[in-house]
Design a protein around this motif. Structure first.
Motif, PDB file in Angstrom:
ATOM      1  N   ARG A  37      48.272  31.270 -41.435  1.00 25.72           N
ATOM      2  CA  ARG A  37      46.989  31.892 -41.118  1.00 25.72           C
ATOM      3  C   ARG A  37      46.609  32.898 -42.195  1.00 25.72           C
ATOM      4  N   THR A  41      39.251  40.272 -41.754  1.00 29.76           N
ATOM      5  CA  THR A  41      38.019  40.116 -40.980  1.00 29.76           C
ATOM      6  C   THR A  41      37.176  38.988 -41.542  1.00 29.76           C
ATOM      7  N   SER A  48      35.328  33.404 -35.804  1.00 32.23           N
ATOM      8  CA  SER A  48      35.982  34.460 -35.030  1.00 32.23           C
ATOM      9  C   SER A  48      37.246  34.944 -35.726  1.00 32.23           C
ATOM     10  N   THR A  49      37.866  34.076 -36.524  1.00 32.46           N
ATOM     11  CA  THR A  49      38.986  34.430 -37.392  1.00 32.46           C
ATOM     12  C   THR A  49      38.749  33.734 -38.725  1.00 32.46           C
ATOM     13  N   MET A  52      40.202  28.833 -38.401  1.00 36.17           N
ATOM     14  CA  MET A  52      40.034  28.396 -37.019  1.00 36.17           C
ATOM     15  C   MET A  52      40.341  26.902 -36.907  1.00 36.17           C
TER      16      MET A  52
END
Length: 427
Positions: A37, A41, A48-49, A52
């Motif tokens: 990952r 931000t 949202s991340t 994704m």
């Protein structure tokens, strides 16, 4: 007289894409890797991340003879970047499909592919439907037309565009993802035609003044000789996500100089550089890429420029092809929308003597990948992406085997047609 089936119902099936959606702006801003990952931000609306899981939405057309044919909707890995549609939201797409697209489908004549696409994918309230909807619905309509005609998807495209039945395979292009060295070895051992993509999407991977990238290019060329079969000589294709411009400078002469040096590093290899710079708009991209192309052509190098970002729709592709603002155009199928437009885009490139690379995204599905093979073979694109996913093996298997099966079917049909013609002439 046989009556063509109609669509009596439509079913939807939420599913998964084969990789992840990534926020390109956040990655360019040097967010930190944490295992698989990214930390930090997200910067692109809809994320949202930073990374994704990709999603899909299958659309199944229930025909009046009870056959069900499918297409898959999704968006690309770097959604919302380079002029692309925003990241795929299943609930939003599903609601619009139910309210707008399904009523159109229930009145469509599925025997004519292009006419059905024109009806079903027409603008809604003066605006084009989301391209993910176009992509998935057009796949299903193509399969419906093939079901009616009892042919392959490729034969439907050949009939609609008055093309001869193809008999040659389209070169396959594989992408490595972040596991570059291992996946390059896989590609070489499987004698892939075009490799490795490389995913050069950060300053870390490009290096100061591009030296890390140059070393990687030289390593790939050397590795093909070390472990490849005798005579294996692939095209080397690297996607740099604009990093030549970001790190070296945005002047066309500077970019052309860097690319020419890369070509000198790997003499004898055809070198493709995808997205050397992102000039921020389609207009600017077209003007500046045309300059880079002209500069490289004047040098007579083996380097070729591939456009991706800021060249998304059929109209964009036509403009770049007519202006000779790229040596090859990536026809990124989910960004083009309807697969009818992707087929037309290949033909436009060929008319203008510009290379047609029928691409797509690692976020696609097996179903969309197999449909893409039929488009590529029917139109005889110059190369096509092994997709979906980033694992190499699965994509080569899905796309390569679909192409092999398709060409075997077409060869059988030609042989049967020749035999039947001989029997008729002899009667």
């Amino acid at each position: 007289m046989r009556i063509s089936p109609t669509i009596k119902d439509v079913i939807l099936a939420p599913g998964s894409g084969s990789f992840f959606y990534d926020d390109q702006a956040a990655i360019r801003a040097a967010v930190i890797h944490d295992g698989f990952r990214y930390l930090g931000t997200p910067l692109t609306p809809g994320f949202s991340t930073v990374r994704m899981p990709s999603r899909s939405l299958g659309i199944g057309l229930v025909l009046s003879d009870d056959a069900i044919v499918w297409g898959d909707m999704m968006s690309v890995q770097y959604s919302g970047a380079g002029g692309r549609d925003p990241v795929f939201q299943v609930d939003t797409i599903q609601a619009l499909t139910r309210s707008v697209v399904i009523p159109r489908l229930l009145t469509a004549d599925v025997s004519g592919f292009l006419a059905a696409c024109e009806q079903v994918l027409a603008y809604h309230e003066g605006t084009r439907l989301p391209l993910a909807i176009e992509y998935g619905a057009s796949q299903a309509l193509l399969r419906a037309a093939a079901h009616v005609a009892r042919t392959t998807l490729a034969e439907v495209i050949c009939s609609e565009y008055d093309l001869p039945l193809p008999d040659r395979p389209v070169p396959l292009y594989a992408q490595s993802g972040d596991s570059r060295e291992i996946n390059v070895d896989k590609m070489i051992l499987k004698s892939v035609d075009v490799l490795p993509h490389g995913l050069i999407n950060s300053r870390e991977k490009f290096g100061a003044s591009g030296e890390t990238f140059r070393d990687f290019v030289k390593w790939v060329a050397r590795r093909t000789k070390e472990i490849g079969e005798p005579g294996y000589h692939p095209v080397l294709h690297f996607d740099v996500y604009g990093w030549i411009g970001l790190e070296i400078g945005m002047e066309p002469q500077t970019i052309a100089d860097f690319i020419a040096r890369l070509a000198d590093d790997v003499p004898g290899y055809r070198l493709h550089i995808e997205c050397p710079a992102d000039f921020g708009s389609t207009k600017a991209q077209l003007e500046e890429y045309a300059k880079i192309v002209a500069l490289l052509d004047s040098r007579g190098t083996e380097a070729r420029i591939v456009v991706d970002e800021q060249c998304n729709t059929l109209d964009d592709i036509r403009r770049f092809a007519e202006a000779k603002a790229a040596h090859l155009v990536q026809i990124k199928m989910p960004d083009v929308g309807s697969i009818a437009d992707s087929a037309k885009a290949v033909l436009i490139c060929k008319e203008n003597r510009v290379g047609a690379y029928l691409g797509g995204s690692c976020t696609e599905t097996d179903l969309s990948a197999r449909a893409a093979v039929n488009i590529a073979v029917a139109t005889q694109a110059d190369m096509m992406l092994a997709k979906p996913g980033m694992g190499v093996d699965e994509a080569i298997s899905i796309v390569g085997n679909e192409q092999s099966r398709l060409l075997a079917i077409l060869s059988y049909r030609r042989a049967r047609g020749s035999l039947q013609a001989f029997v008729a002439a002899s009667a």
